[in-house]
Design a protein around this motif. Structure first.
Motif, PDB file in Angstrom:
ATOM      1  N   VAL A   1     -18.075   0.045  -9.084  1.00 15.29           N
ATOM      2  CA  VAL A   1     -18.694  -0.474  -7.613  1.00 15.29           C
ATOM      3  C   VAL A   1     -18.350   0.356  -6.514  1.00 15.29           C
ATOM      4  O   VAL A   1     -19.255  -0.281  -5.245  1.00 15.29           O
ATOM      5  CB  VAL A   1     -18.509  -2.347  -7.808  1.00 15.29           C
ATOM      6  N   GLN A   2     -17.031   0.212  -6.421  1.00 18.08           N
ATOM      7  CA  GLN A   2     -17.042   0.755  -4.841  1.00 18.08           C
ATOM      8  C   GLN A   2     -17.351   2.299  -4.973  1.00 18.08           C
ATOM      9  O   GLN A   2     -17.798   2.230  -3.494  1.00 18.08           O
ATOM     10  CB  GLN A   2     -15.544   1.350  -5.003  1.00 18.08           C
ATOM     11  N   VAL A   3     -17.966   2.564  -5.495  1.00 16.71           N
ATOM     12  CA  VAL A   3     -19.477   3.742  -5.278  1.00 16.71           C
ATOM     13  C   VAL A   3     -20.829   3.027  -5.952  1.00 16.71           C
ATOM     14  O   VAL A   3     -21.354   3.709  -5.463  1.00 16.71           O
ATOM     15  CB  VAL A   3     -18.553   5.312  -5.523  1.00 16.71           C
TER      16      VAL A   3
ATOM     17  N   CYS B   1      -5.162  -4.429 -12.314  1.00 14.30           N
ATOM     18  CA  CYS B   1      -5.049  -5.375 -12.682  1.00 14.30           C
ATOM     19  C   CYS B   1      -5.816  -5.565 -11.348  1.00 14.30           C
ATOM     20  O   CYS B   1      -7.043  -6.113 -11.491  1.00 14.30           O
ATOM     21  CB  CYS B   1      -4.240  -6.230 -12.266  1.00 14.30           C
ATOM     22  N   HIS B   2      -5.813  -5.167  -9.699  1.00 15.45           N
ATOM     23  CA  HIS B   2      -6.184  -4.555  -9.054  1.00 15.45           C
ATOM     24  C   HIS B   2      -7.963  -4.326  -9.748  1.00 15.45           C
ATOM     25  O   HIS B   2      -8.936  -4.876  -8.825  1.00 15.45           O
ATOM     26  CB  HIS B   2      -5.789  -3.671  -7.764  1.00 15.45           C
ATOM     27  N   GLU B   3      -8.158  -3.082 -10.370  1.00 14.26           N
ATOM     28  CA  GLU B   3      -9.079  -2.141 -10.003  1.00 14.26           C
ATOM     29  C   GLU B   3     -10.220  -2.816 -11.229  1.00 14.26           C
ATOM     30  O   GLU B   3     -10.589  -3.738 -10.696  1.00 14.26           O
ATOM     31  CB  GLU B   3      -8.970  -0.671 -10.780  1.00 14.26           C
ATOM     32  N   TYR B   4      -9.390  -3.833 -12.112  1.00 12.42           N
ATOM     33  CA  TYR B   4      -9.839  -4.891 -12.930  1.00 12.42           C
ATOM     34  C   TYR B   4     -10.158  -5.847 -12.281  1.00 12.42           C
ATOM     35  O   TYR B   4     -11.502  -6.170 -12.618  1.00 12.42           O
ATOM     36  CB  TYR B   4      -8.605  -5.210 -13.762  1.00 12.42           C
ATOM     37  N   ASP B   5     -10.372  -6.542 -11.106  1.00 14.32           N
ATOM     38  CA  ASP B   5     -10.892  -7.876 -10.174  1.00 14.32           C
ATOM     39  C   ASP B   5     -12.078  -7.172  -9.450  1.00 14.32           C
ATOM     40  O   ASP B   5     -12.562  -8.221  -9.773  1.00 14.32           O
ATOM     41  CB  ASP B   5      -9.516  -7.727  -8.943  1.00 14.32           C
ATOM     42  N   HIS B   6     -12.110  -5.408  -9.153  1.00 12.68           N
ATOM     43  CA  HIS B   6     -13.379  -5.492  -8.447  1.00 12.68           C
ATOM     44  C   HIS B   6     -14.363  -5.563  -9.772  1.00 12.68           C
ATOM     45  O   HIS B   6     -15.288  -5.926  -9.368  1.00 12.68           O
ATOM     46  CB  HIS B   6     -13.007  -3.969  -8.353  1.00 12.68           C
ATOM     47  N   LEU B   7     -14.333  -5.686 -11.589  1.00  9.53           N
ATOM     48  CA  LEU B   7     -15.273  -5.171 -11.927  1.00  9.53           C
ATOM     49  C   LEU B   7     -16.107  -6.918 -12.598  1.00  9.53           C
ATOM     50  O   LEU B   7     -17.189  -7.044 -12.253  1.00  9.53           O
ATOM     51  CB  LEU B   7     -15.054  -5.206 -13.713  1.00  9.53           C
TER      52      LEU B   7
ATOM     53  N   GLY C   1      -3.912  -1.961  -0.716  1.00 17.43           N
ATOM     54  CA  GLY C   1      -5.060  -2.183   0.296  1.00 17.43           C
ATOM     55  C   GLY C   1      -5.649  -1.504  -0.599  1.00 17.43           C
ATOM     56  O   GLY C   1      -5.684  -1.684  -1.985  1.00 17.43           O
ATOM     57  N   CYS C   2      -6.786  -1.325   0.017  1.00 13.20           N
ATOM     58  CA  CYS C   2      -8.053  -0.916  -1.335  1.00 13.20           C
ATOM     59  C   CYS C   2      -9.041   0.110  -0.075  1.00 13.20           C
ATOM     60  O   CYS C   2      -9.209   0.148   0.693  1.00 13.20           O
ATOM     61  CB  CYS C   2      -9.064  -2.483  -1.226  1.00 13.20           C
ATOM     62  N   LEU C   3      -9.312   1.543  -1.385  1.00 13.11           N
ATOM     63  CA  LEU C   3     -10.716   1.811  -0.051  1.00 13.11           C
ATOM     64  C   LEU C   3     -11.492   1.320   0.162  1.00 13.11           C
ATOM     65  O   LEU C   3     -12.869   1.814   1.569  1.00 13.11           O
ATOM     66  CB  LEU C   3     -11.103   2.730  -1.127  1.00 13.11           C
TER      67      LEU C   3
HETATM   68 NI    NI Z   1     -10.311  -1.483  -4.987  1.00 16.02          NI
END
Ligand code: NI
Length: 159
Positions: free
Chosen positions: A51-53, A132-138, A90-92
């Motif tokens: 989702v970040q791209v 966990c951080h990346e999983y949250d993005h989903l 942090g997050c990109l």
């Molecule tokens: Ni992130």
């Protein structure tokens, strides 16, 4: 491989839920390779979700610089969570900001790799935090949504 643009926090797509990947097509393989290249490029992230791209699919790539190297997660499920740790994140997609988030200390995760093979793994510490951080993005969740109140700060202002 190619660099992709990173979506930042003003974009509502980051709060949408990503859909499962039904088939690992060459297009999906390219997506993951592009995500990795984008993460490694000057952004120097340790994780990136599709989702970040701008692609609402359930996949992410992590590399925390340990012996695992790059790990590709397609349709991941976190099947157990144990303990607690306070993490600085942090997050990109949230450039220039950091914040503290409570995460499980240990997790167990099941996913499919980039070759279509199912795998499962235990993770703890920074790797558990990153997954966990990346999983949250989903699920459309940013670390700023979960941060301990008062801990989100402007990283650039400190330096
Ligand atoms: Ni992130």
């Amino acid at each position: 491989m190619a660099l992709r643009n990173i979506v930042t926090e003003e974009d509502p797509i980051l709060h949408k839920k990503s859909r499962p990947i039904e088939e690992i097509t060459p297009r999906i393989v390219k997506l993951l390779n592009d995500m990795a290249e984008t993460m490694y490029y000057d952004n120097r992230g340790i994780g990136i979700a599709a989702v970040q791209v701008g692609v609402l699919r359930r996949a992410f790539v992590v590399d925390i610089g340990d012996e695992h190297g790059r790990i590709n997660f397609i349709n991941p499920e976190i099947t157990s969570r144990e303990g607690e740790q306070r993490c600085s994140e942090g997050c990109l997609s949230v450039p220039g900001k950091s914040g503290e988030v409570m995460r499980p200390e240990k997790i167990h995760v099941k996913a499919t790799d980039i070759d279509g093979n199912p795998f499962e793994m235990d993770a703890e510490g920074l790797l558990a935090d990153c997954i966990c951080h990346e999983y949250d993005h989903l699920d459309g969740i940013l670390f700023t949504d979960r941060a301990i109140p008062g801990t989100v700060e402007d990283v650039n202002a400190q330096k």
